[in-house]
Design a protein around this motif. Sequence first.
Motif, PDB file in Angstrom:
ATOM      1  N   TYR A  57      16.865  25.876  18.966  1.00 34.78           N
ATOM      2  CA  TYR A  57      18.316  25.785  18.825  1.00 34.78           C
ATOM      3  C   TYR A  57      18.859  24.626  19.655  1.00 34.78           C
ATOM      4  O   TYR A  57      18.333  24.297  20.703  1.00 34.78           O
ATOM      5  CB  TYR A  57      19.005  27.069  19.308  1.00 34.78           C
ATOM      6  N   ASP A  59      28.639  25.843  20.683  1.00 29.18           N
ATOM      7  CA  ASP A  59      28.156  25.795  19.303  1.00 29.18           C
ATOM      8  C   ASP A  59      26.636  25.808  19.349  1.00 29.18           C
ATOM      9  O   ASP A  59      26.024  24.972  20.009  1.00 29.18           O
ATOM     10  CB  ASP A  59      28.608  24.518  18.584  1.00 29.18           C
ATOM     11  N   GLU A  60      26.040  26.770  18.633  1.00 30.70           N
ATOM     12  CA  GLU A  60      24.584  26.858  18.566  1.00 30.70           C
ATOM     13  C   GLU A  60      24.156  26.563  17.136  1.00 30.70           C
ATOM     14  O   GLU A  60      24.530  27.283  16.209  1.00 30.70           O
ATOM     15  CB  GLU A  60      24.137  28.254  18.987  1.00 30.70           C
ATOM     16  N   SER A  61      23.393  25.510  16.956  1.00 35.68           N
ATOM     17  CA  SER A  61      22.967  25.118  15.612  1.00 35.68           C
ATOM     18  C   SER A  61      21.449  25.181  15.507  1.00 35.68           C
ATOM     19  O   SER A  61      20.739  25.117  16.506  1.00 35.68           O
ATOM     20  CB  SER A  61      23.464  23.712  15.277  1.00 35.68           C
ATOM     21  N   THR A  73      25.396  26.994  11.974  1.00 34.93           N
ATOM     22  CA  THR A  73      25.938  26.892  13.330  1.00 34.93           C
ATOM     23  C   THR A  73      26.839  28.082  13.601  1.00 34.93           C
ATOM     24  O   THR A  73      27.670  28.438  12.768  1.00 34.93           O
ATOM     25  CB  THR A  73      26.743  25.585  13.478  1.00 34.93           C
ATOM     26  N   THR A  76      29.464  29.803  16.650  1.00 35.97           N
ATOM     27  CA  THR A  76      30.251  29.496  17.841  1.00 35.97           C
ATOM     28  C   THR A  76      30.503  30.793  18.597  1.00 35.97           C
ATOM     29  O   THR A  76      30.881  31.798  18.003  1.00 35.97           O
ATOM     30  CB  THR A  76      31.587  28.842  17.445  1.00 35.97           C
TER      31      THR A  76
END
Length: 195
Positions: free
Chosen positions: A81, A117-119, A138, A140
């Motif tokens: 991630y 934000d985790e993508s 993604t 948040t």
Amino acid sequence: MKKEYCILLCALGMVTSSLAQEKENIPKYKNQVSTNLLLPLFQSFDLNYERTVVNKWAIGLSGAIYGEGFSDFSTDSSGYYDRITNYEITPFVRFYLNGAQKKSHFFEFFGSIAEVDESGGYLRNVNEEGYGVYSIGTKTYTVGGLGAGYGYRFLLLKKKMVLEAQLGIRTNFNVDFFLLNGALVRTGIKVGYRF
């Protein structure tokens, strides 16, 4: 002989009263506003407010908005991630070794509330039929953390202007997996004004 003692006592009284008045006329600034000079280079901005509580202790609040350029220096990513911090609110407590009215080394302890934000991870979405469908996307979320820092503060221009160098490390507590994500925050060269 008595006349000479009276003159000597009067002279000593005037000298000590003038010295006492000099100490009283030294202004003590309790408030400070500052910003990090390095963050605009990374399309980011922060603003700090600090209030001196007692001689060596101060409390404050800081806010930062991070741009895309700052994500290159983020340590919040793993092999799976990418985590990018959008903004952060940081209440802090400082302890000045030489006192808050002098140039001094300081230690800082702070909390952190940040939007991240985790993508690159799988997200579950529900389609029209009500089935769960997974896709890479993604998400948040808001995360909290704790940190500590060390720095040195110079006072310039009759102790009204501030120049600080600081290093701070923050650990976020990711509530999804209880992972600790360390990052450099509140780090850089700051300039400010005292009033």
